[in-house]
Design a protein around this motif. Structure first.
Motif, PDB file in Angstrom:
ATOM      1  N   ALA A 117       0.838  -1.207   0.000  1.00 22.95           N
ATOM      2  CA  ALA A 117       0.000   0.000   0.000  1.00 22.95           C
ATOM      3  C   ALA A 117       0.869   1.251   0.000  1.00 22.95           C
ATOM      4  O   ALA A 117       0.585   2.221  -0.709  1.00 22.95           O
ATOM      5  CB  ALA A 117      -0.938  -0.011   1.204  1.00 22.95           C
ATOM      6  N   SER A 118       1.950   1.242   0.773  1.00 18.64           N
ATOM      7  CA  SER A 118       2.852   2.394   0.834  1.00 18.64           C
ATOM      8  C   SER A 118       3.483   2.666  -0.527  1.00 18.64           C
ATOM      9  O   SER A 118       3.614   3.829  -0.934  1.00 18.64           O
ATOM     10  CB  SER A 118       3.947   2.162   1.869  1.00 18.64           C
ATOM     11  N   ALA A 119       3.862   1.597  -1.221  1.00 15.13           N
ATOM     12  CA  ALA A 119       4.463   1.765  -2.543  1.00 15.13           C
ATOM     13  C   ALA A 119       3.481   2.420  -3.512  1.00 15.13           C
ATOM     14  O   ALA A 119       3.858   3.300  -4.301  1.00 15.13           O
ATOM     15  CB  ALA A 119       4.933   0.411  -3.086  1.00 15.13           C
ATOM     16  N   VAL A 120       2.219   2.021  -3.452  1.00  9.38           N
ATOM     17  CA  VAL A 120       1.204   2.614  -4.325  1.00  9.38           C
ATOM     18  C   VAL A 120       0.957   4.069  -3.922  1.00  9.38           C
ATOM     19  O   VAL A 120       0.878   4.955  -4.779  1.00  9.38           O
ATOM     20  CB  VAL A 120      -0.111   1.795  -4.265  1.00  9.38           C
ATOM     21  N   LEU A 121       0.846   4.314  -2.626  1.00 11.08           N
ATOM     22  CA  LEU A 121       0.609   5.683  -2.153  1.00 11.08           C
ATOM     23  C   LEU A 121       1.753   6.614  -2.526  1.00 11.08           C
ATOM     24  O   LEU A 121       1.526   7.787  -2.835  1.00 11.08           O
ATOM     25  CB  LEU A 121       0.389   5.687  -0.638  1.00 11.08           C
ATOM     26  N   ASP A 122       2.968   6.106  -2.514  1.00  8.98           N
ATOM     27  CA  ASP A 122       4.124   6.936  -2.872  1.00  8.98           C
ATOM     28  C   ASP A 122       4.119   7.332  -4.343  1.00  8.98           C
ATOM     29  O   ASP A 122       4.789   8.289  -4.733  1.00  8.98           O
ATOM     30  CB  ASP A 122       5.431   6.213  -2.525  1.00  8.98           C
ATOM     31  N   LYS A 123       3.374   6.606  -5.170  1.00 11.55           N
ATOM     32  CA  LYS A 123       3.295   6.930  -6.600  1.00 11.55           C
ATOM     33  C   LYS A 123       2.068   7.782  -6.939  1.00 11.55           C
ATOM     34  O   LYS A 123       1.943   8.250  -8.064  1.00 11.55           O
ATOM     35  CB  LYS A 123       3.252   5.639  -7.421  1.00 11.55           C
ATOM     36  N   LEU A 124       1.198   7.963  -5.992  1.00 13.23           N
ATOM     37  CA  LEU A 124      -0.065   8.654  -6.229  1.00 13.23           C
ATOM     38  C   LEU A 124       0.143  10.067  -6.772  1.00 13.23           C
ATOM     39  O   LEU A 124      -0.591  10.517  -7.651  1.00 13.23           O
ATOM     40  CB  LEU A 124      -0.876   8.683  -4.925  1.00 13.23           C
ATOM     41  N   HIS A 125       1.164  10.756  -6.293  1.00 16.08           N
ATOM     42  CA  HIS A 125       1.391  12.143  -6.705  1.00 16.08           C
ATOM     43  C   HIS A 125       1.748  12.273  -8.190  1.00 16.08           C
ATOM     44  O   HIS A 125       1.638  13.340  -8.774  1.00 16.08           O
ATOM     45  CB  HIS A 125       2.465  12.794  -5.826  1.00 16.08           C
ATOM     46  N   ALA A 166       1.611   2.474   8.044  1.00 13.47           N
ATOM     47  CA  ALA A 166       0.482   2.722   7.141  1.00 13.47           C
ATOM     48  C   ALA A 166      -0.058   4.141   7.349  1.00 13.47           C
ATOM     49  O   ALA A 166      -0.342   4.855   6.383  1.00 13.47           O
ATOM     50  CB  ALA A 166      -0.615   1.691   7.377  1.00 13.47           C
ATOM     51  N   ASP A 167      -0.189   4.538   8.588  1.00 13.39           N
ATOM     52  CA  ASP A 167      -0.658   5.881   8.897  1.00 13.39           C
ATOM     53  C   ASP A 167       0.291   6.925   8.314  1.00 13.39           C
ATOM     54  O   ASP A 167      -0.146   7.929   7.748  1.00 13.39           O
ATOM     55  CB  ASP A 167      -0.788   6.047  10.414  1.00 13.39           C
ATOM     56  N   GLY A 168       1.590   6.670   8.437  1.00 13.87           N
ATOM     57  CA  GLY A 168       2.578   7.597   7.884  1.00 13.87           C
ATOM     58  C   GLY A 168       2.485   7.707   6.373  1.00 13.87           C
ATOM     59  O   GLY A 168       2.609   8.802   5.804  1.00 13.87           O
ATOM     60  N   ALA A 169       2.236   6.595   5.699  1.00 10.75           N
ATOM     61  CA  ALA A 169       2.120   6.611   4.232  1.00 10.75           C
ATOM     62  C   ALA A 169       0.900   7.421   3.797  1.00 10.75           C
ATOM     63  O   ALA A 169       0.980   8.208   2.852  1.00 10.75           O
ATOM     64  CB  ALA A 169       2.032   5.175   3.699  1.00 10.75           C
ATOM     65  N   VAL A 170      -0.220   7.242   4.492  1.00 14.15           N
ATOM     66  CA  VAL A 170      -1.423   8.012   4.164  1.00 14.15           C
ATOM     67  C   VAL A 170      -1.173   9.492   4.438  1.00 14.15           C
ATOM     68  O   VAL A 170      -1.520  10.369   3.651  1.00 14.15           O
ATOM     69  CB  VAL A 170      -2.644   7.490   4.950  1.00 14.15           C
ATOM     70  N   ARG A 171      -0.536   9.782   5.569  1.00 13.28           N
ATOM     71  CA  ARG A 171      -0.247  11.181   5.932  1.00 13.28           C
ATOM     72  C   ARG A 171       0.664  11.840   4.884  1.00 13.28           C
ATOM     73  O   ARG A 171       0.423  12.970   4.475  1.00 13.28           O
ATOM     74  CB  ARG A 171       0.403  11.224   7.315  1.00 13.28           C
TER      75      ARG A 171
END
Length: 177
Positions: A117-125, A166-171
């Motif tokens: 999930a963190s890997a996907v969130l890091d690419k969201l931007h 996970a919280d840090g990745a969302v933040r």
């Protein structure tokens, strides 16, 4: 209507399983994902029924490569079952994507999901559209995936690190947006 019609068809199969294997400890289904728990003898009868011409006649075919046998003690190989069925002799297994087993296994699976999930969130931007990024984060990429996994996880102090990650990745994603 597809899921409803499929469920009506599957109901006939479930009733057949109940008749042939009344002593199964668990016989639950979510559309085409079934979980059966019971003695080795009952499970063998269930698999044979699910592969029978009676079930195939209504258009359902058991995909043995997607089936899995798991024995909590990890001491069995199940030679009487078809070879195509995966054997899981580890500390745990996933049931409808929920890790079940030892605390170590559950934490390991949770860490894998958080990393993914963190890997996907890091690419969201990279979408470069704040509204789209936020909508995806809120609707499916944020806590939704993790919440689904956590609904069946027994609380443990060992999962706190994964939850904080996970919280840090969302933040971080929200801050970039």
């Amino acid at each position: 209507l597809g899921p409803l019609l499929f469920s009506l068809l599957l109901r006939r199969v479930i009733d057949g399983l109940k008749q042939r294997c009344p002593d199964l400890d668990l016989n639950v289904w979510f559309l085409d994902d079934g979980t059966l728990v019971g003695s080795r003898a009952s499970l063998l009868v269930a698999v044979q029924f699910l592969m029978s011409p009676e079930v195939e006649a209504i258009g359902l075919h058991l995909n043995l490569s997607k089936c899995e046998l798991w024995w909590p003690r990890g001491d069995a190989v199940f030679p009487e079952f078809p070879e195509e069925i995966q054997r899981n002799t580890g500390d745990g297994t996933n049931i409808l994507k929920i890790p079940v087993g030892s605390e170590q296994f559950v934490v390991s699976e949770l860490n894998k999901r958080v990393a993914k999930a963190s890997a996907v969130l890091d690419k969201l931007h990279h979408l470069e559209d704040a509204h789209l990024e936020f909508t995806l984060l809120r609707a499916c990429l944020g806590s939704c995936r993790l919440t689904y996994t956590l609904r069946g996880v027994v609380p443990s102090a060992r999962i706190e690190t994964a939850l904080m990650e996970a919280d840090g990745a969302v933040r971080r994603s929200l801050e970039r947006i």
